[in-house]
Design an enzyme around this catalytic site. Structure first.
Site, mmCIF file in Angstrom:
data_model
loop_
_atom_site.group_PDB
_atom_site.id
_atom_site.type_symbol
_atom_site.label_atom_id
_atom_site.label_comp_id
_atom_site.label_asym_id
_atom_site.label_seq_id
_atom_site.Cartn_x
_atom_site.Cartn_y
_atom_site.Cartn_z
ATOM 1 N N ASP A 162 0.682 -1.388 0.171
ATOM 2 C CA ASP A 162 0.219 -0.093 -0.197
ATOM 3 C C ASP A 162 0.649 1.076 0.128
ATOM 4 O O ASP A 162 1.944 1.091 -0.558
ATOM 5 C CB ASP A 162 -1.164 -0.058 1.300
ATOM 6 C CG ASP A 162 -2.596 0.705 0.907
ATOM 7 O OD1 ASP A 162 -2.132 1.693 0.983
ATOM 8 O OD2 ASP A 162 -3.296 0.018 1.010
ATOM 9 N N HIS A 195 -2.911 6.278 3.749
ATOM 10 C CA HIS A 195 -4.364 4.625 3.382
ATOM 11 C C HIS A 195 -3.643 3.287 4.122
ATOM 12 O O HIS A 195 -4.089 2.656 4.775
ATOM 13 C CB HIS A 195 -4.736 4.482 1.521
ATOM 14 C CG HIS A 195 -5.400 3.552 1.141
ATOM 15 N ND1 HIS A 195 -4.702 2.217 0.727
ATOM 16 C CD2 HIS A 195 -6.296 3.809 1.380
ATOM 17 C CE1 HIS A 195 -5.690 1.535 0.181
ATOM 18 N NE2 HIS A 195 -6.998 2.906 0.502
ATOM 19 N N SER A 401 -11.641 -1.047 0.174
ATOM 20 C CA SER A 401 -10.053 -1.110 0.680
ATOM 21 C C SER A 401 -10.192 -1.427 1.701
ATOM 22 O O SER A 401 -9.612 -2.140 2.098
ATOM 23 C CB SER A 401 -8.789 0.100 0.239
ATOM 24 O OG SER A 401 -8.535 0.748 -0.600
#
Length: 573
Positions: A162, A195, A401
């Site tokens: 990520d 994120h 996600s």
């Protein structure tokens, strides 16, 4: 559109199956014969490697710029290709290489006899949304799921590929055992986007000083450890080659770092078959190495004006080897009756291979997890902060996600209780215990919503009967509602009574599915390069005809009540 298949009696199953299989054989034979002239014509033209759609567009455009192309093969083969065509390898991956090519160089590469396919170095981006109770994680911690025992993910490593992880977050301290940075060679994998940290917290955050705040007390598998692979920059964007490198590194260090799960909460528009897509090929390598790969389905299931978009699953979620996850809205309650699949959650089938996806759905709307102060997301969305044990430590986000991270944590719990399960067996266990959502159907919700507590319906895996003594046997409910024996051995599963034969390449599931490159699904779906889908084999009701260009309809979907979908889309009620 939903599909309602009626169960058949034991006495009628065999004869009906014979009739359907003969019908299938006749149709497949006719289709193959019909395609022979086309195949011969194709062979008569100049030979060209398969190109991803973005590179095909470059050739068609007359562009004078330079693009990045990925070709796979041995180092020796790739060096021969480069030398023969006067090209330069800009990055060597474990099984592929990145070439910087002009339009002419791409043309030469596509016509090289040693090159089977060429892929663009596509951009990937983050998929940005009472979870542990709804999914059964808290029941697993408490030991009330008998088939797992008391589990919390201990000893299970999850690779988070990520935007990096802020390992100094109070809930993630001592959770990250190693970091790899494929964005900055001198970097340490820190998350400047925000994120990856949020995803990591959903998977394996721990409560800080035993102070609990709703949604912030812990991740799905609070004793699992994390391995940080940074492939997205401070804007949440990266390239395919970095993702490939990260997956291959996870495979390489699988034993050393205890990696059992890879989480891919990122995606790119699919431009080619999963069989040629280099990220999907890396996913396949990981699964065959014994690592469970969980991927987000994408957030492209709805247009800005509210129309539902099918065939919108992103890569690598298009891979049949990945557990592809869509997003569920739980409305913040424990009552499943008000749950709904988020309309923006990407829907199947996959755009090019027409594979049924997603595999299941999990909570993915307004998910609270670890925040990174000063990160891009924190700066852009300051209203999403929640104060936790420390100020501005937690953040609410929505997306597939988040749903993928929920499932990765669930996989860690499952493997903590049954560490001998293969990736395929994990996938089957999650799908078999999911709560099927008939109102949404397979193309929206897959097998249904994640439900670890329902694993007890599978009971504890026991040695199989003598005729299958190399496997395991368990009783589970099948999709028709009755209880069947599930036999698992090696990479092949046979689910008897209402038959399922399930392996990497073939599924036969009655009343009746045959699922491989060709899918036949009654009453009646024939699904391969051509899809015909109807509630009844003898009517044209609820009809889909779906093709990828192997007949004159070419890239055509007719889907009532009414969608006509091709290069032109006609879409209405």
């Amino acid at each position: 559109m939903s599909h309602n298949s009626q169960p058949i009696t034991d006495s009628g199953r065999s004869l009906r199956g014979v009739r359907v299989i003969w019908h299938i054989a006749a149709m497949v034979a006719a289709a193959l014969l019909w395609q022979l002239p086309l195949a011969a014509a194709a062979e008569a033209g100049p030979r060209r490697a398969r190109l991803s759609s973005d590179l095909a567009a470059v050739l068609d455009s007359g562009s004078t710029g330079t693009v990045e192309a990925i070709v796979c093969g041995s180092v020796e083969k790739l060096e021969r290709i480069a030398a023969r065509n006067g090209l330069t390898i800009t990055k060597q991956l474990s099984t592929c290489a990145v070439f910087a090519v002009s339009r002419d160089g791409l043309e030469a590469l596509s016509q090289d006899l040693e090159v089977e396919w060429v892929s663009g170095n596509s951009l990937t981006s983050a998929q940005t949304a009472v979870t542990t109770d709804v999914t059964g994680a808290s029941a697993a911690w408490a030991g009330t799921i008998e088939s797992l025992g008391t589990v919390n993910g201990n000893g299970i490593g999850v690779a988070v590929i990520d935007s990096g992880i802020a390992a100094d977050h109070p809930a993630l301290q001592n959770r990250v055992i190693a970091s790899f940075d494929f964005i900055d060679p001198n970097g340490k994998g820190y998350d400047f986007y925000g994120h990856g940290t949020h995803v990591a917290g959903i998977i394996a955050a721990r409560a800080f000083n035993n102070t609990k705040v709703d949604g912030t007390d812990s991740g799905m598998a609070p004793a699992a450890h994390l391995v940080n692979f940074k492939v997205l920059d401070s804007n949440g964007v990266g390239k395919a080659d970095a993702v490939i490198q990260a997956i291959d590194a996870a495979i390489k260090f699988k034993t050393q770092l205890g990696i059992r799960v890879i989480n891919l909460s990122l995606g790119a528009a699919p431009t080619q078959s999963y069989k040629d897509d280099p990220i999907c090929l890396a996913v396949e390598r990981a699964v065959k190495a014994g690592i469970v790969v969980v991927a987000s389905a994408g957030n492209y299931g709805q247009t800005p004006d509210g129309k539902q978009v099918y065939g919108s699953v992103t890569s690598p979620g298009i891979s049949p080897y990945a557990i592809t996850v869509g997003a569920l809205r739980t409305q913040g309650t424990l009552d499943p009756s008000d749950d709904e699949v988020a309309p923006w959650s990407s829907k199947g089938p996959t755009a090019i291979d027409h594979i049924v996806k997603p595999d299941l759905v999990a909570p993915g709307s307004k998910i609270v997890s670890a925040a990174v102060q000063g990160s891009t997301l924190a700066t852009e969305f300051p209203d999403r902060f929640l104060d936790g044990p420390g100020t501005r430590d937690y953040f609410s986000m929505s997306g597939t996600s988040m749903a993928a991270a929920v499932v990765s944590g669930a996989v860690a719990l499952l493997l903590d209780g049954r560490d001998d399960l293969t990736p395929l067996q994990v996938k089957i266990a999650l799908q078999a215990s999911a709560d099927f959502r008939a109102t949404d159907g397979l193309l929206v919700a897959g097998a249904g919503s994640l439900g670890l507590a329902d694993l007890d319906q599978l009971k504890t895996l026991q040695p199989a009967t003598e005729q299958h003594e190399i496997g395991y046997s368990v009783s589970i409910p099948n999709p028709t509602g009755s209880t069947s024996q599930l036999i698992i051995w090696s990479d092949l599963i046979i689910w008897s009574d209402d038959l399922i034969i399930w392996s990497d390449d073939l599924i036969i599931w009655s009343d009746l599915i045959i699922w491989s490159d060709l899918i036949i699904w009654s009453d009646l779906i024939i699904w391969s390069d051509l899809i015909i889908w109807s509630d009844h084999a003898d009517t044209q009701s609820d009809l889909i005809i779906w093709s990828d260009g192997t007949n004159p309809r070419s890239e055509l979907i007719i889907w009532s009540d009414l969608i006509i979908w091709s290069d032109l889309i006609i879409w209405s009620d």
